[in-house]
Design a protein around this motif. Structure first.
Motif, PDB file in Angstrom:
ATOM      1  N   GLU A 134     -25.352  40.339   7.781  1.00 38.99           N
ATOM      2  CA  GLU A 134     -24.815  39.370   6.842  1.00 38.99           C
ATOM      3  C   GLU A 134     -24.674  38.002   7.515  1.00 38.99           C
ATOM      4  OE1 GLU A 134     -24.135  39.714   3.651  1.00 38.99           O
ATOM      5  OE2 GLU A 134     -24.716  41.831   3.601  1.00 38.99           O
ATOM      6  N   LEU A 135     -25.312  36.984   6.922  1.00 40.96           N
ATOM      7  CA  LEU A 135     -25.255  35.640   7.493  1.00 40.96           C
ATOM      8  C   LEU A 135     -23.821  35.129   7.566  1.00 40.96           C
ATOM      9  CD1 LEU A 135     -26.563  33.022   8.491  1.00 40.96           C
ATOM     10  CD2 LEU A 135     -26.886  32.347   6.100  1.00 40.96           C
ATOM     11  N   SER A 136     -23.046  35.360   6.491  1.00 40.47           N
ATOM     12  CA  SER A 136     -21.665  34.868   6.457  1.00 40.47           C
ATOM     13  C   SER A 136     -20.831  35.483   7.579  1.00 40.47           C
ATOM     14  CB  SER A 136     -21.029  35.181   5.097  1.00 40.47           C
ATOM     15  OG  SER A 136     -21.040  36.575   4.846  1.00 40.47           O
ATOM     16  N   VAL A 137     -21.087  36.759   7.881  1.00 35.19           N
ATOM     17  CA  VAL A 137     -20.356  37.432   8.951  1.00 35.19           C
ATOM     18  C   VAL A 137     -20.748  36.852  10.303  1.00 35.19           C
ATOM     19  CG1 VAL A 137     -19.977  39.642  10.122  1.00 35.19           C
ATOM     20  CG2 VAL A 137     -20.119  39.562   7.630  1.00 35.19           C
ATOM     21  N   ARG A 138     -22.041  36.591  10.486  1.00 33.97           N
ATOM     22  CA  ARG A 138     -22.514  36.021  11.758  1.00 33.97           C
ATOM     23  C   ARG A 138     -21.904  34.636  11.986  1.00 33.97           C
ATOM     24  NH1 ARG A 138     -27.652  37.836   9.961  1.00 33.97           N
ATOM     25  NH2 ARG A 138     -28.412  35.687   9.780  1.00 33.97           N
ATOM     26  N   ILE A 139     -21.831  33.846  10.899  1.00 36.28           N
ATOM     27  CA  ILE A 139     -21.248  32.502  11.018  1.00 36.28           C
ATOM     28  C   ILE A 139     -19.769  32.586  11.405  1.00 36.28           C
ATOM     29  CG2 ILE A 139     -20.593  30.434   9.724  1.00 36.28           C
ATOM     30  CD1 ILE A 139     -23.177  30.736   8.133  1.00 36.28           C
ATOM     31  N   GLU A 140     -19.041  33.511  10.760  1.00 36.07           N
ATOM     32  CA  GLU A 140     -17.623  33.673  11.079  1.00 36.07           C
ATOM     33  C   GLU A 140     -17.435  34.129  12.515  1.00 36.07           C
ATOM     34  OE1 GLU A 140     -14.847  32.884   9.406  1.00 36.07           O
ATOM     35  OE2 GLU A 140     -16.251  31.928   8.033  1.00 36.07           O
ATOM     36  N   ASP A 141     -18.308  35.037  12.986  1.00 33.64           N
ATOM     37  CA  ASP A 141     -18.232  35.496  14.377  1.00 33.64           C
ATOM     38  C   ASP A 141     -18.495  34.348  15.343  1.00 33.64           C
ATOM     39  OD1 ASP A 141     -17.635  38.039  13.564  1.00 33.64           O
ATOM     40  OD2 ASP A 141     -19.676  38.812  13.755  1.00 33.64           O
ATOM     41  N   ASP A 142     -19.454  33.476  14.992  1.00 35.45           N
ATOM     42  CA  ASP A 142     -19.758  32.327  15.851  1.00 35.45           C
ATOM     43  C   ASP A 142     -18.591  31.343  15.867  1.00 35.45           C
ATOM     44  OD1 ASP A 142     -22.214  33.227  16.661  1.00 35.45           O
ATOM     45  OD2 ASP A 142     -23.347  32.170  15.109  1.00 35.45           O
ATOM     46  N   LYS A 143     -17.914  31.192  14.724  1.00 33.52           N
ATOM     47  CA  LYS A 143     -16.739  30.308  14.683  1.00 33.52           C
ATOM     48  C   LYS A 143     -15.636  30.843  15.600  1.00 33.52           C
ATOM     49  CE  LYS A 143     -17.369  28.318  10.064  1.00 33.52           C
ATOM     50  NZ  LYS A 143     -16.825  28.208   8.693  1.00 33.52           N
ATOM     51  N   LYS A 144     -15.518  32.173  15.654  1.00 36.41           N
ATOM     52  CA  LYS A 144     -14.522  32.772  16.540  1.00 36.41           C
ATOM     53  C   LYS A 144     -14.863  32.499  17.998  1.00 36.41           C
ATOM     54  CE  LYS A 144     -13.261  36.471  13.312  1.00 36.41           C
ATOM     55  NZ  LYS A 144     -13.290  37.928  13.047  1.00 36.41           N
ATOM     56  N   VAL A 145     -16.170  32.485  18.308  1.00 32.35           N
ATOM     57  CA  VAL A 145     -16.599  32.155  19.663  1.00 32.35           C
ATOM     58  C   VAL A 145     -16.151  30.741  20.018  1.00 32.35           C
ATOM     59  CG1 VAL A 145     -18.603  31.676  21.119  1.00 32.35           C
ATOM     60  CG2 VAL A 145     -18.585  33.716  19.682  1.00 32.35           C
ATOM     61  N   VAL A 146     -16.363  29.800  19.076  1.00 30.00           N
ATOM     62  CA  VAL A 146     -15.974  28.409  19.313  1.00 30.00           C
ATOM     63  C   VAL A 146     -14.458  28.309  19.500  1.00 30.00           C
ATOM     64  CG1 VAL A 146     -15.958  26.073  18.365  1.00 30.00           C
ATOM     65  CG2 VAL A 146     -17.936  27.556  17.986  1.00 30.00           C
ATOM     66  N   GLN A 147     -13.713  29.037  18.682  1.00 35.70           N
ATOM     67  CA  GLN A 147     -12.254  29.034  18.801  1.00 35.70           C
ATOM     68  C   GLN A 147     -11.818  29.534  20.169  1.00 35.70           C
ATOM     69  OE1 GLN A 147     -11.000  31.422  15.491  1.00 35.70           O
ATOM     70  NE2 GLN A 147     -11.362  29.811  13.973  1.00 35.70           N
ATOM     71  N   GLU A 148     -12.486  30.593  20.662  1.00 40.43           N
ATOM     72  CA  GLU A 148     -12.138  31.144  21.963  1.00 40.43           C
ATOM     73  C   GLU A 148     -12.476  30.167  23.081  1.00 40.43           C
ATOM     74  OE1 GLU A 148     -10.841  33.813  24.932  1.00 40.43           O
ATOM     75  OE2 GLU A 148     -10.390  33.497  22.807  1.00 40.43           O
ATOM     76  N   VAL A 149     -13.620  29.492  22.949  1.00 38.17           N
ATOM     77  CA  VAL A 149     -14.002  28.494  23.947  1.00 38.17           C
ATOM     78  C   VAL A 149     -12.970  27.360  23.989  1.00 38.17           C
ATOM     79  CG1 VAL A 149     -15.681  26.679  24.487  1.00 38.17           C
ATOM     80  CG2 VAL A 149     -16.480  28.971  23.917  1.00 38.17           C
ATOM     81  N   CYS A 150     -12.568  26.887  22.820  1.00 35.49           N
ATOM     82  CA  CYS A 150     -11.568  25.815  22.749  1.00 35.49           C
ATOM     83  C   CYS A 150     -10.239  26.273  23.337  1.00 35.49           C
ATOM     84  CB  CYS A 150     -11.386  25.351  21.302  1.00 35.49           C
ATOM     85  SG  CYS A 150     -12.811  24.455  20.645  1.00 35.49           S
ATOM     86  N   ARG A 151      -9.919  27.561  23.126  1.00 35.43           N
ATOM     87  CA  ARG A 151      -8.679  28.100  23.696  1.00 35.43           C
ATOM     88  C   ARG A 151      -8.756  28.110  25.216  1.00 35.43           C
ATOM     89  NH1 ARG A 151      -6.521  32.350  25.908  1.00 35.43           N
ATOM     90  NH2 ARG A 151      -8.512  33.469  25.971  1.00 35.43           N
ATOM     91  N   LEU A 152      -9.897  28.556  25.760  1.00 36.87           N
ATOM     92  CA  LEU A 152     -10.078  28.592  27.210  1.00 36.87           C
ATOM     93  C   LEU A 152     -10.042  27.191  27.810  1.00 36.87           C
ATOM     94  CD1 LEU A 152     -12.921  31.266  27.437  1.00 36.87           C
ATOM     95  CD2 LEU A 152     -10.557  31.553  28.191  1.00 36.87           C
ATOM     96  N   LEU A 153     -10.574  26.233  27.067  1.00 40.71           N
ATOM     97  CA  LEU A 153     -10.597  24.859  27.550  1.00 40.71           C
ATOM     98  C   LEU A 153      -9.283  24.133  27.285  1.00 40.71           C
ATOM     99  CD1 LEU A 153     -14.157  23.706  26.395  1.00 40.71           C
ATOM    100  CD2 LEU A 153     -13.465  24.503  28.643  1.00 40.71           C
ATOM    101  N   ASP A 154      -8.407  24.762  26.499  1.00 38.75           N
ATOM    102  CA  ASP A 154      -7.132  24.145  26.111  1.00 38.75           C
ATOM    103  C   ASP A 154      -7.378  22.836  25.358  1.00 38.75           C
ATOM    104  OD1 ASP A 154      -4.402  23.987  25.855  1.00 38.75           O
ATOM    105  OD2 ASP A 154      -4.112  22.930  27.754  1.00 38.75           O
ATOM    106  N   VAL A 155      -8.323  22.893  24.386  1.00 40.08           N
ATOM    107  CA  VAL A 155      -8.675  21.728  23.577  1.00 40.08           C
ATOM    108  C   VAL A 155      -8.378  22.035  22.116  1.00 40.08           C
ATOM    109  CG1 VAL A 155     -10.527  20.213  22.806  1.00 40.08           C
ATOM    110  CG2 VAL A 155     -10.487  21.002  25.165  1.00 40.08           C
TER     111      VAL A 155
END
Length: 209
Positions: A134-155
């Protein structure tokens, strides 16, 4: 009362009823906490005819919070336009050539546009890719990746309360056992600068370029 409906719940307001009015857009609403978000004491002050307390509806408050970011973006755009004008003036004053081919003005605009676009995105490498069909699921999973990266960077992912992540997309053709680079398109170049500046905080298994 010309418009006797509450802007929030859209229920009719009986004639003669005191209402709360937004001091910016002038929409009216029931004088209750559910519609205004005000507590009892604030409501009593808000319905007074000659009051000093200013009241703004939720839509206007959100617009006020976003205004500084918009002003900053407009300023950045004006500076970019002025830079383009200076470049074009230089082209007009000095006939520039590359070999026997005259410099194309459209090419200059294209180059500036590409620079502007690149300033609003960054790429995450080696991030695990969703295997969902499902494209929508893949997009949501990728958004979670970005959220995790921002969390690690404290941004923070917002600027003055406004969300800055516009969209995420994987680059290239999907292959088994291969995690495609994840491109993150943003609305604010200053956010991208903060991410790139803080990228060293990431683990070696994932890095940003």
């Amino acid at each position: 009362m010309a418009n006797n409906k509450c802007d929030i719940c859209e229920e009719k307001i009986p004639d003669g009823t005191k209402v709360v009015c937004c001091d910016s857009c002038h929409v009216i609403m029931h004088p209750v906490e559910a519609c205004t978000g005000l507590n009892a004491s604030e409501l009593r002050a808000a319905v007074i005819q000659k009051r000093t307390l200013m009241f703004f509806c939720k839509t206007c408050r959100e617009a006020f919070r976003a205004a500084p970011a918009l002003v900053r973006q407009i300023k950045d755009l004006k500076e970019e336009i002025e830079g383009i004008k200076r470049e074009l003036e230089g082209v007009k004053m000095q006939k520039c050539t590359h070999g026997e081919t005259e410099v194309d003005t459209k090419q200059i605009f294209t180059e500036f546009q590409e620079r502007a676009n690149k300033s609003k995105n960054f790429i995450i490498f080696n991030a695990k890719e969703s295997q969902s069909d499902e494209l929508s699921v893949r997009i949501e999973d990728d958004k979670k990746v970005v959220q995790e990266v921002c969390r690690l960077l404290d941004v923070q992912q917002s600027v003055n309360g406004a969300e800055v992540i516009d969209k995420v997309l994987r680059l290239g053709t999907k292959k088994e056992g291969y995690n495609r680079p994840l491109k993150v398109v943003c609305t604010d170049p200053s956010f991208v600068k903060r991410v790139v500046k803080a990228k060293r905080k990431l683990l070696e298994s994932a890095y940003i370029r």
